[in-house]
Design a protein around this motif. Sequence first.
Motif: not given
Length: 581
Positions: A314-317, A377-380
């Motif tokens: 998430x932090x990178x995206x 993001x856990x879903x992604x």
Amino acid sequence: MLSRKRTIGLALCFLSINIFLIYRLMDIQLISTKSFSKNKVNLIQESVNQRTHRFTINDGRGYFLDRNGELLSTDVKPQVVVFPNLYSSKWPVATIGNILKIPAEDIDKMIGQLKKPSALTLQKELSLEQMNEINKLEIFGLYAQLITRRKPIPFANHIIGAVGEDPELIKRKYGDKLAKGTVTTSTKTGKNGMQYTFDPFLISEGETQYIYHVDRQGHPLLGLDVKYRSQTNPLYPLYVKTTIDKKMQETVEKVLDAHGLKDGGAVLLDIESSELLALASRPLFTSKTIYNHGNNMTSLQIPGSVFKIVTAAAAIEENKVQNEKKYDCSLNIYGEKDERQLGFLNVEDSFAQSCNRTFGELANELNVTNPGFIEKYAEKMGLLHNNGWHGDVYHLDSFSHFYQEELGQIFSPKKNNAHYQSALAVSQTAIGQLDVKITPLAVANMMATVARGGIRYEVKTAKSVNFANGTQLVEFEDHKVEDQKLSSYTMMRLQSFLLNVVKNERGTGHALQELPFQVAGKSGTAQKGEGNNYNNKWFAGYFPAEQPRFALVVVDLKHDKMNRTIPVFRDIANDIMSDSN
């Protein structure tokens, strides 16, 4: 007068009893012969069974092969079958002894001890040549045959599963087959694992047996031969060609036991296809504990720092990772002094050394601009979905490869959203604590997805279901998951983060540097809460890092002072690579 009334009363009583007995006899003999009493007993069939001696060669249930065609759930061995009530002095015992390389008197003794049709207990396994020589003798009551027997404690215990009798399930699920007589209430069905999920394909359509009829005293009925009865349809039983590699499964089982990992397990996937190569859960179940020891690899577990992969993604995206920015890792997420005293670290080194403070702060930064990002993001990353193959197959809707696979959760359904709004709750969730629970299978598939650069597939346990002659009935095609991809840049950075966990001299996976190939991965330690003496310990990764072939997750659910996960990961990975090169 009184005496006459008593006489009439007694006569009526005896008459009523006789009428009842006659009716009961008629009910047994003529009326309810095929459905007697509340248990619906077929009296004709039971009578035949009492007068029949039989030996089952094959129970007719379908079976499992590994990806290379080796048997998984059954053993097939050549054996000598004897009907002891047909034994006579005319049998050429000396010739039989010469073929089996056993003294004739030993054969006499073995047969004399048999009470019903049985296979002789031989010290050496019968060869196919010996089997053919025995059959050439054409002895009435003695036959050499390939006998199929189910393994008492199945190989690949939790993934293959077990079978047993379940009359109510038969009535509920196979009423049409029961009505046609192709199954009975004593037909064995799958209890768990693939035996359960693939049961509609595997259930027996009839046994293969030697049968001989006897009289009331148990003596053979003269003029009747021993009959060989098999399924009328030569295309049955069906078999399932699994994705499991028998040798790799044996390696995983052996290493887990060698390191004394008694509660937890391991999952091994083929990265190219996301096919399951091996899965082992501890403790094993037995026939008595089949529902007490579920599959830990498809059940929800607290992930701890393995979940930092999601927060990092998430932090990178969301462009929150700044290489030059450092976080105070001498503190924990509560702002207290951390016992490890890691000092100031950037995000990548914080990931390698598993600094909770960094990911707590990152999560709160992200939550300001993107509330609910953790679940998103856990879903992604595929942690909240069914990761096992599922879909409509043949005449079966929502067919699933995995038995009772659980869906991941970020928040407890018993708590309202306000419970998760505080900065501390966000930090705890971001490092895989509080109420976060995911399955090791989902984590293994996440690692395979990252190794492939973001392409996600459902995990298959089977390639196909086949008829007895090898013709395919069902082929399980790859299920590619197209929704919610992360960018290729995010995947590339995650790969670098995971590799640094092992390459960094202070990384939590640095012990894996001793392997002759590179490993990328992430460790995790999860606290189970107050009053619990154990933590969950994880190591999830893939190898070789430069050209990924295998994704492996090892979980110890009763981690004490001894760290078993990394040594188990190391030994499994080393053995797998040695055998596959």
